[in-house]
Write an enzyme that holds these catalytic residues in place. Sequence first.
Site, PDB file in Angstrom:
ATOM      1  N   ARG A   1     -50.600   4.462  10.237  1.00  0.00           N
ATOM      2  CA  ARG A   1     -50.793   5.881   9.922  1.00  0.00           C
ATOM      3  C   ARG A   1     -52.087   6.114   9.127  1.00  0.00           C
ATOM      4  NH1 ARG A   1     -48.485   8.113   5.721  1.00  0.00           N
ATOM      5  NH2 ARG A   1     -46.683   6.730   5.819  1.00  0.00           N
TER       6      ARG A   1
ATOM      7  N   TYR B   1     -58.242  31.470  19.247  1.00  0.00           N
ATOM      8  CA  TYR B   1     -57.105  30.833  19.882  1.00  0.00           C
ATOM      9  C   TYR B   1     -55.845  31.259  19.120  1.00  0.00           C
ATOM     10  CZ  TYR B   1     -53.897  27.258  21.460  1.00  0.00           C
ATOM     11  OH  TYR B   1     -52.808  26.617  21.981  1.00  0.00           O
TER      12      TYR B   1
ATOM     13  N   ASP C   1     -64.674  26.120  16.125  1.00  0.00           N
ATOM     14  CA  ASP C   1     -63.829  25.561  17.176  1.00  0.00           C
ATOM     15  C   ASP C   1     -64.708  25.456  18.428  1.00  0.00           C
ATOM     16  OD1 ASP C   1     -62.078  25.132  19.332  1.00  0.00           O
ATOM     17  OD2 ASP C   1     -60.441  26.245  18.387  1.00  0.00           O
TER      18      ASP C   1
ATOM     19  N   LYS D   1     -58.417  19.525  26.180  1.00  0.00           N
ATOM     20  CA  LYS D   1     -59.094  20.333  27.186  1.00  0.00           C
ATOM     21  C   LYS D   1     -60.228  19.550  27.849  1.00  0.00           C
ATOM     22  CE  LYS D   1     -56.152  23.289  25.559  1.00  0.00           C
ATOM     23  NZ  LYS D   1     -56.478  24.243  24.502  1.00  0.00           N
TER      24      LYS D   1
HETATM   25  C1  LIG Z   1     -55.911  24.675  23.334  1.00  0.00           C
HETATM   26  C2  LIG Z   1     -56.783  25.135  22.215  1.00  0.00           C
HETATM   27  C3  LIG Z   1     -56.470  24.822  20.886  1.00  0.00           C
HETATM   28  C4  LIG Z   1     -55.214  24.065  20.495  1.00  0.00           C
HETATM   29  O1  LIG Z   1     -55.264  22.727  20.884  1.00  0.00           O
HETATM   30  P1  LIG Z   1     -53.951  21.867  21.282  1.00  0.00           P
HETATM   31  O2  LIG Z   1     -54.532  20.578  21.719  1.00  0.00           O
HETATM   32  O3  LIG Z   1     -53.242  22.625  22.351  1.00  0.00           O
HETATM   33  O4  LIG Z   1     -53.127  21.755  20.046  1.00  0.00           O
HETATM   34  C5  LIG Z   1     -57.348  25.252  19.911  1.00  0.00           C
HETATM   35  N1  LIG Z   1     -58.456  25.957  20.200  1.00  0.00           N
HETATM   36  C6  LIG Z   1     -58.777  26.282  21.474  1.00  0.00           C
HETATM   37  C7  LIG Z   1     -60.015  27.065  21.734  1.00  0.00           C
HETATM   38  C8  LIG Z   1     -57.952  25.890  22.517  1.00  0.00           C
HETATM   39  O5  LIG Z   1     -58.274  26.239  23.774  1.00  0.00           O
END
Ligand SMILES: *Cc1c(COP(=O)(O)O)cnc(C)c1O
Length: 389
Positions: free
Chosen positions: A55, A108, A189, A214
């Site tokens: 961890r 998001y 982000d 993604k």
């Molecule tokens: C999908 C997404 C997230 C969240 O990520 P997860 O891997 O689903 O927890 C955060 N920001 C954006 C822009 C996203 O498309």
Amino acid sequence: MTQHDDARQYAPETVLVDAARPDRGEGAAVNPPVHLSSTFIGTGGVGDADFAYGRYATPAWDPFEAALAELEHAALPALVYASGLAAIASVLGLVARGGTILMPRHSYQGSLLVAAEIAERAGITVVTVDIDDTDSVISALDALPADAEEGGASAMLWIESPTNPMLEVADVPALLDAARRRGILTTVDNTFATPLLQRPLESGADIVVHSVTKYLAGHSDVVLGAAVTSDEALRARLHDDRTLRGAIAGPFEVWLALRGLRTLSVRLERAQVNAAVIAERLAGHPGVVEVRYPGLPDDPGHARAAAQMDGFGAIVSFVVDGAEAATAITEKVRLWTPATSLGGVESLIERRRRHAEEPESVPEGLLRLSVGIEHVDDLWNDLQAAIGS
Ligand SMILES: *Cc1c(COP(=O)(O)O)cnc(C)c1O
């Protein structure tokens, strides 16, 4: 891991393929192994970077963390998390009790939900802004307390650009500059753009977060996240939080993410070309009310995206006449997959307002496309047949 002194001389396409390979030697493996060990032998003191328990730190994370740092031009290894939202929660947790988080209205939705939850629990104020309206964001920054406090930042500017799913483009360099001059911590982000299209740390962001799920992993087969920073103190606090709360990534998932990352440039290149064609054809379709794609010359975010990004990405949103019409399209498509998420090789379509938490400012008839790498004519024919005339 191999550390090339000359790594910065490589173009990003090469970094993707070359980063974090095992040391060379006769008979050495070309790829890092999947490290499966929850504990590591030791009798002495344990530091943050030491392998002692799975961890705290594990060699399973190192290659991916090194590769992502190299791509984002960070001075320190990235931190991989169990999900994008785990990384986001960890970063938002840096804001001190009584502090303020300034976020895009169309962040998001999970980020907005985490911020709201923290706000309730820790007496933090969340201010939402139209992130593409630079003057109004700067006015909101001026209304914030400055000076980061001991034990937390008193304020954080959260930037998402392009936004999800409205595709608004923020003036990222101007906003980062304005925040820095006011002593306000900044996070970007970078999930939609990926480090191939924009590198916010270079523009002065303190932290970059990713949903690795993604584009970076790219095959819709893992859920993972990451935070990247060049600031030692911030990284140490995020690392401590990840260790304490245990929002850690599994070795197999991280290995798959690195494997996916190797092909990011060719995946994104093809997806972007497809997205541009689809956006243009949608813009000329009589059944389409509006198209949002920064690559379209008359899109409100076009000039800004052209100035600050190395490409327009592969997410396209378009609006049809109401929720029913939009849902019908998602039911009629045969090649496009009706599903949430984005950034995989396969094209996805989703009516965003099917999520109860989606902001009401997102039109009921808005469909978000994550354009994949199939042949563009097959994609268009399928979509066109589903929209009808
Ligand atoms: C999908 C997404 C997230 C969240 O990520 P997860 O891997 O689903 O927890 C955060 N920001 C954006 C822009 C996203 O498309």
